[in-house]
Design a protein around this motif. Sequence first.
Motif, short mmCIF file in Angstrom:
data_model
loop_
_atom_site.label_atom_id
_atom_site.label_comp_id
_atom_site.label_asym_id
_atom_site.label_seq_id
_atom_site.Cartn_x
_atom_site.Cartn_y
_atom_site.Cartn_z
N ASP A 64 0.83 -1.21 0.00
CA ASP A 64 0.00 0.00 0.00
C ASP A 64 0.86 1.26 0.00
OD1 ASP A 64 -2.30 -1.50 -0.02
OD2 ASP A 64 -2.64 -1.38 2.13
N CYS B 106 5.23 -0.39 -9.33
CA CYS B 106 5.18 -1.19 -8.10
C CYS B 106 5.53 -2.65 -8.40
CB CYS B 106 3.79 -1.14 -7.48
SG CYS B 106 3.48 0.41 -6.66
N GLU C 208 1.02 1.14 -11.11
CA GLU C 208 0.93 -0.31 -10.93
C GLU C 208 2.15 -1.00 -11.54
OE1 GLU C 208 -3.10 -1.68 -11.31
OE2 GLU C 208 -2.44 -3.70 -11.81
N ALA D 169 -3.66 -0.51 -2.22
CA ALA D 169 -3.26 -0.98 -3.55
C ALA D 169 -4.43 -1.72 -4.19
CB ALA D 169 -2.07 -1.92 -3.43
N TRP E 213 2.48 1.65 -3.43
CA TRP E 213 1.43 2.07 -4.38
C TRP E 213 1.09 3.55 -4.17
CZ3 TRP E 213 -1.49 1.68 -8.51
CH2 TRP E 213 -2.75 2.29 -8.53
#
Lengths: 162, 189
Positions: free
Chosen positions: A14, A34, A31, B62, A17
């Motif tokens: 998290d 990451c 994305e 995410a 991101w």
Amino acid sequence: MSRIFQQWVEEYQDQAWSLARYLLKDAAEAEDVCQESFVKLWREQDSIDHAKVKAWLMKVTRNGCLDRIRRRKPSEELGDWQMADPAGEPQHGAERFELGQWLQQAIARLGEPYQSLVLLRDVQQNSYEEVAETLELSLPQVKVYLHRARKQLRESLAEVRP
Amino acid sequence: MTEKPDFDDWEEQINALLDGELDDAGAGRLKAAAGEDHQLSQAIIEAYQLQRALANIPTERAPDSLRRKLAAIPALEARRGARQQKPGGGWWQQSWQVPRWAAAMAAIPLVLVAVNQTTDWLGPKEPSAAEIAQAQQELAVALSYLGKVSRRTGLEIGDTVNHEMHKTVNENMMQAIHEELEFNKEREL
């Protein structure tokens, strides 16, 4: 090795991101960055000090974002980015949401390394040591830059406050 | 005359206070100064509010698509590693280690030599149509065997190589046979 890697994924996905989203302002690119960062982490896990995995990962993620930003053409500059709507989180009142949204945009307007500093230290609450490691700065540099970044934000905030 | 405090100095003190790095004496001085300076007290309040607001910005979760990709990394990387670390190196080295491959490969030049030698031994009359047909049949058997071995290895790329090998050997063989036939026709004329 797989288990500890999965633990790192759980703990840091998290934050990685969120950092990528702030810096790139584009979900698809964030994305990709990451994913690339975690693949690098998997491949280099044996050579990384496990106590510094978080700082290592955030550094790789940030560098990946900055590389992509450098490769962008001027016409590809993205517009204002909207924060995720925290609907469903009752503790966030409308006023608080507005302030958070405004702050996110103010952070997005900061240059580097101020933007990353504020994100890593004040938003994500990482330690000074982790921030210094991530940004490859000395502790005094982190403090001086963070001081400037906070001052800029406060001045911006003062402008919009009644 | 009291000197007006340098605001940048106070800013540093405020930052230290926010980070919990200001000692009691420093905090006391800052508090006393803020009691007399409205601008400074306002700056401290705003700094606190800003700090709290920043800390309250939620870390965005995410997306599920990314979570799935990250969770799949160990399996994908393990598969990738297994492909790269097969003993003996690449697919072609492994293929060559299969004895049947070697036998089949050895069969091709033998057939070629056999055809050529047959033509030499027979002198002006060779080769006969029956001999050529037999050579072709032997070649077909060898190539078929080679194809089966290739399929057993399960290597797709091996099939491609076999195909190319079939093609090349076939072409060479057919060219050799064709030349022999042409040569014999000329001699008969």
